[in-house]
Scaffold this motif. Structure first.
Motif, PDB file in Angstrom:
ATOM      1  N   TYR A  45       0.848  -1.200   0.000  1.00  0.00           N
ATOM      2  CA  TYR A  45       0.000   0.000   0.000  1.00  0.00           C
ATOM      3  C   TYR A  45       0.888   1.256   0.000  1.00  0.00           C
ATOM      4  O   TYR A  45       0.657   2.196  -0.745  1.00  0.00           O
ATOM      5  CB  TYR A  45      -0.911  -0.034   1.235  1.00  0.00           C
ATOM      6  CG  TYR A  45      -1.784   1.186   1.372  1.00  0.00           C
ATOM      7  CD1 TYR A  45      -2.915   1.350   0.569  1.00  0.00           C
ATOM      8  CD2 TYR A  45      -1.474   2.192   2.289  1.00  0.00           C
ATOM      9  CE1 TYR A  45      -3.710   2.482   0.674  1.00  0.00           C
ATOM     10  CE2 TYR A  45      -2.254   3.334   2.398  1.00  0.00           C
ATOM     11  CZ  TYR A  45      -3.370   3.467   1.590  1.00  0.00           C
ATOM     12  OH  TYR A  45      -4.143   4.593   1.690  1.00  0.00           O
ATOM     13  N   TRP A  46       1.921   1.238   0.850  1.00  0.00           N
ATOM     14  CA  TRP A  46       2.826   2.398   0.945  1.00  0.00           C
ATOM     15  C   TRP A  46       3.504   2.655  -0.405  1.00  0.00           C
ATOM     16  O   TRP A  46       3.571   3.791  -0.871  1.00  0.00           O
ATOM     17  CB  TRP A  46       3.874   2.158   2.032  1.00  0.00           C
ATOM     18  CG  TRP A  46       4.630   3.410   2.398  1.00  0.00           C
ATOM     19  CD1 TRP A  46       4.363   4.237   3.445  1.00  0.00           C
ATOM     20  CD2 TRP A  46       5.759   3.985   1.713  1.00  0.00           C
ATOM     21  NE1 TRP A  46       5.240   5.296   3.456  1.00  0.00           N
ATOM     22  CE2 TRP A  46       6.115   5.171   2.404  1.00  0.00           C
ATOM     23  CE3 TRP A  46       6.510   3.633   0.599  1.00  0.00           C
ATOM     24  CZ2 TRP A  46       7.179   5.989   2.032  1.00  0.00           C
ATOM     25  CZ3 TRP A  46       7.559   4.456   0.194  1.00  0.00           C
ATOM     26  CH2 TRP A  46       7.887   5.612   0.913  1.00  0.00           C
ATOM     27  N   ILE A  47       3.970   1.591  -1.036  1.00  0.00           N
ATOM     28  CA  ILE A  47       4.669   1.751  -2.324  1.00  0.00           C
ATOM     29  C   ILE A  47       3.717   2.354  -3.359  1.00  0.00           C
ATOM     30  O   ILE A  47       4.063   3.300  -4.064  1.00  0.00           O
ATOM     31  CB  ILE A  47       5.233   0.397  -2.820  1.00  0.00           C
ATOM     32  CG1 ILE A  47       6.367  -0.057  -1.906  1.00  0.00           C
ATOM     33  CG2 ILE A  47       5.728   0.496  -4.262  1.00  0.00           C
ATOM     34  CD1 ILE A  47       6.911  -1.436  -2.209  1.00  0.00           C
ATOM     35  N   ASN A  48       2.509   1.804  -3.428  1.00  0.00           N
ATOM     36  CA  ASN A  48       1.573   2.302  -4.441  1.00  0.00           C
ATOM     37  C   ASN A  48       1.192   3.757  -4.187  1.00  0.00           C
ATOM     38  O   ASN A  48       1.042   4.535  -5.123  1.00  0.00           O
ATOM     39  CB  ASN A  48       0.341   1.392  -4.515  1.00  0.00           C
ATOM     40  CG  ASN A  48       0.716   0.053  -5.151  1.00  0.00           C
ATOM     41  OD1 ASN A  48       1.677  -0.020  -5.934  1.00  0.00           O
ATOM     42  ND2 ASN A  48       0.022  -1.006  -4.795  1.00  0.00           N
ATOM     43  N   LYS A  49       1.093   4.101  -2.907  1.00  0.00           N
ATOM     44  CA  LYS A  49       0.702   5.481  -2.573  1.00  0.00           C
ATOM     45  C   LYS A  49       1.872   6.461  -2.805  1.00  0.00           C
ATOM     46  O   LYS A  49       1.655   7.641  -3.072  1.00  0.00           O
ATOM     47  CB  LYS A  49       0.302   5.500  -1.093  1.00  0.00           C
ATOM     48  CG  LYS A  49      -0.593   6.670  -0.731  1.00  0.00           C
ATOM     49  CD  LYS A  49      -1.097   6.529   0.685  1.00  0.00           C
ATOM     50  CE  LYS A  49      -0.836   7.816   1.424  1.00  0.00           C
ATOM     51  NZ  LYS A  49      -0.337   7.677   2.741  1.00  0.00           N
ATOM     52  N   ASN A  50       3.089   5.980  -2.701  1.00  0.00           N
ATOM     53  CA  ASN A  50       4.257   6.874  -2.759  1.00  0.00           C
ATOM     54  C   ASN A  50       5.136   6.654  -3.990  1.00  0.00           C
ATOM     55  O   ASN A  50       6.333   6.955  -3.970  1.00  0.00           O
ATOM     56  CB  ASN A  50       5.105   6.700  -1.494  1.00  0.00           C
ATOM     57  CG  ASN A  50       4.374   7.190  -0.263  1.00  0.00           C
ATOM     58  OD1 ASN A  50       4.303   8.384  -0.010  1.00  0.00           O
ATOM     59  ND2 ASN A  50       3.797   6.264   0.496  1.00  0.00           N
ATOM     60  N   GLN A  51       4.532   6.117  -5.053  1.00  0.00           N
ATOM     61  CA  GLN A  51       5.325   5.809  -6.263  1.00  0.00           C
ATOM     62  C   GLN A  51       6.122   7.015  -6.764  1.00  0.00           C
ATOM     63  O   GLN A  51       7.288   6.893  -7.134  1.00  0.00           O
ATOM     64  CB  GLN A  51       4.400   5.326  -7.372  1.00  0.00           C
ATOM     65  CG  GLN A  51       4.034   3.871  -7.236  1.00  0.00           C
ATOM     66  CD  GLN A  51       3.250   3.360  -8.424  1.00  0.00           C
ATOM     67  OE1 GLN A  51       3.076   4.058  -9.424  1.00  0.00           O
ATOM     68  NE2 GLN A  51       2.778   2.136  -8.318  1.00  0.00           N
ATOM     69  N   GLU A  52       5.483   8.177  -6.747  1.00  0.00           N
ATOM     70  CA  GLU A  52       6.154   9.356  -7.295  1.00  0.00           C
ATOM     71  C   GLU A  52       7.366   9.726  -6.423  1.00  0.00           C
ATOM     72  O   GLU A  52       8.419  10.121  -6.944  1.00  0.00           O
ATOM     73  CB  GLU A  52       5.147  10.512  -7.385  1.00  0.00           C
ATOM     74  CG  GLU A  52       5.538  11.636  -8.305  1.00  0.00           C
ATOM     75  CD  GLU A  52       5.925  11.216  -9.728  1.00  0.00           C
ATOM     76  OE1 GLU A  52       5.555  10.126 -10.194  1.00  0.00           O
ATOM     77  OE2 GLU A  52       6.656  12.015 -10.371  1.00  0.00           O
ATOM     78  N   ASP A  53       7.226   9.571  -5.095  1.00  0.00           N
ATOM     79  CA  ASP A  53       8.353   9.873  -4.196  1.00  0.00           C
ATOM     80  C   ASP A  53       9.509   8.890  -4.432  1.00  0.00           C
ATOM     81  O   ASP A  53      10.679   9.262  -4.367  1.00  0.00           O
ATOM     82  CB  ASP A  53       7.914   9.785  -2.724  1.00  0.00           C
ATOM     83  CG  ASP A  53       7.028  10.959  -2.346  1.00  0.00           C
ATOM     84  OD1 ASP A  53       6.833  11.846  -3.191  1.00  0.00           O
ATOM     85  OD2 ASP A  53       6.525  10.971  -1.202  1.00  0.00           O
TER      86      ASP A  53
END
Ligand code: NAD
Length: 478
Positions: A45-53
């Protein structure tokens, strides 16, 4: 934990975290697949939410193109997580084993218990993927983890610290940033498992430190991965696949094709096809490769100098630059460079290149080429291009490598049913999917006896004449 803090303060902090994790690891022994899957889902979930970062951080370290970040940093980690979530319950299930006749009356199985507190030391070249990938295996196996990212990719390391801080409490996972000193401080602690990805030379240091505590290790190392091209190979297809995987990440890939072995008569055609492939991939509007947004940079000045030195040494010893050779020091840019007229005393033929140089070595007959591969330390990957499957099989049987791939390069990294790792100089132990889970698990033998001592006491002392005859009889029968 941030880098650049006082060594004594850091040491105390690191030891505190280690002890905290040690205590917590005992609780994690009882964790269920549901508990662990919940943690894995949090990472996903964290990866998908923070892909741009993630893209911004990795790009900031050495201008890696965004699509390459998606393909080589985010995609493989997401595959790893989804694969573990799908199979974890099955992996964790105790595995029943057969009962030999002499064990009649017993029940036996293998129980997969978490090893405990693990240390993950990551390299810089796929700084996100090679830190989070092993972490997924550690979590799946029920271990706690201290993650030490590379000091060479500070933006990605800071992002990893933020990610872990937002998902986990320190007793489960902690990130400790820093260089060699921090790494060695961590290695002095009695971890239950060390998962190291990096160079063979540092791998030896890690293994020696781990030996002090008899800590088990997984060593994901590097080396020279050769490509053997046979007479019948489709040279256009071969060149495109080699160009795409060799110059990905500016050649800074552990399983990148390191050097080419090709029949003398095919050399020129192959080099022409390589040039066409490189121009197709990186040159647009007649602007050179340096202006391509799809080609990344060397990680830092030290590595830039190292690679420049390798090219200069080859040049001095008679190598011919067939393509490339240009560089821009201010940008840490080195052009894809193809060399021919190779000699084995050149540095480029003696060390892992880990940069955008491709030496092309010619051979007269296949036996000579196989001998060359067998004379080198066993590679992490070995690539053969040929339409003749029988010949490919024979070559794979005559050589030893962590992986053997026909008619492609590097793609095996994404295959979660295959173990990923080297052999001897290129590594020890395996990663990915079930193999990663096993690396962080103790395969405990469990045996349950269901019959009383009366049934087996003929084998207990005192060894009377009758018992001795019985034992001899059993020995004959076995
Ligand atoms: P490296 O061995 O220099 O460093 C790896 C890690 O070890 C870093 O976190 C670093 O801080 C730490 N380290 C460095 N020197 C140390 C020491 N003396 N004592 C303790 N820790 C130390 O490797 P790198 O330059 O980051 O990565 C490049 C190497 O990694 C290449 O050889 C490449 O082939 C290999 N590699 C292998 C794989 C694989 O999966 N097999 C993947 C990527 C890279």
């Amino acid at each position: 934990m941030k880098p650049n803090q006082e060594p004594e303060f850091l040491k105390t902090k690191v030891e505190e975290i280690f002890l905290l994790q040690k205590q917590h690891s005992l609780k994690l022994r009882k964790s269920s697949a549901i508990n662990r899957i919940a943690l894995l889902n949090r990472i996903l979930y964290w990866i998908n939410k923070n892909q741009e970062d993630i893209r911004k951080a990795v790009h900031a370290d050495y201008q890696k193109p965004y699509p390459e970040i998606d393909i080589t940093e985010i995609f493989p980690v997401n595959i790893e997580i989804n694969h573990a979530i799908k199979h974890l319950e099955h992996w964790m299930r105790p595995k029943k084993v057969g009962t030999p006749l002499i064990f009649l009356g017993t029940k036996a199985y293998i129980q997969y218990e978490p090893k405990g507190v693990s240390l993950i030391i990551a390299p810089w070249n796929y700084a996100f993927n090679l830190a989070v990938g092993p972490l997924v295996s550690a979590i799946a196996a029920g271990c706690t983890a201290i993650l030490k990212p590379s000091e060479m990719t500070p933006h990605t390391s800071a992002l990893l610290r933020r990610m872990v801080g937002e998902i986990f409490d320190t007793q489960t996972v902690a990130v400790i940033e820093g260089g060699v000193e921090i790494s060695q401080m961590l290695l002095s602690l009695p971890f239950d498992h060390v998962f190291f990805t990096g160079s063979p030379s540092v791998g030896k240091i890690v293994m020696k430190a781990a030996a002090e505590h008899l800590t088990s290790v997984t060593l994901e190392l590097g080396g020279k991965s050769p490509v053997l091209i046979l007479e019948d190979a489709d040279l256009k297809d071969t060149a495109e696949k080699i160009a795409a995987t060799k110059f990905l990440n500016c050649g800074q890939t552990c399983i990148a094709p390191d050097y080419i072995l090709i029949p003398v008569r095919l050399k020129d055609t192959f080099i022409d096809e390589m040039k066409k492939s490189l121009e197709k991939m990186y040159v647009s509007n007649k602007k050179g490769i340096e202006s391509s947004k799809d080609y990344s940079r060397i990680v830092n000045e030290n590595h830039f100098n190292r690679i420049q030195h390798i090219i200069a040494d080859a040049n001095l010893k008679g190598a011919k630059i067939e393509f490339g050779g240009n560089a821009n020091r201010e940008q840490n840019y080195i052009e894809p460079t193809i060399l021919s007229n190779m000699k084995w005393d050149m540095k480029v033929m003696q060390e892992e290149i880990f940069g955008p140089i491709l030496p092309v070595v010619t051979y007269e007959n296949l036996g000579d080429a196989i001998q060359i591969v067998n004379q080198q330390p066993k590679p992490l990957a070995f690539y053969v291009f040929s339409k003749n499957d029988q010949k490919v099989n024979a070559i794979f049987n005559e050589t030893s490598s962590g992986a053997a791939v026909a008619n492609d390069c590097a793609v095996h990294f994404l295959h979660r049913e295959l173990p990923f790792g080297g052999v001897n100089n290129s590594g020890l132990g395996k990663a990915h999917g079930h193999f990663g889970f096993l690396a962080f698990s103790n395969e405990k033998s469990v045996l349950k006896q269901r019959i009383g001592s009366a049934a087996v006491n003929p084998l207990f002392p005192p060894f009377t004449l009758a018992k001795k005859k019985l034992i001899k009889g059993i020995l004959k029968w076995l």
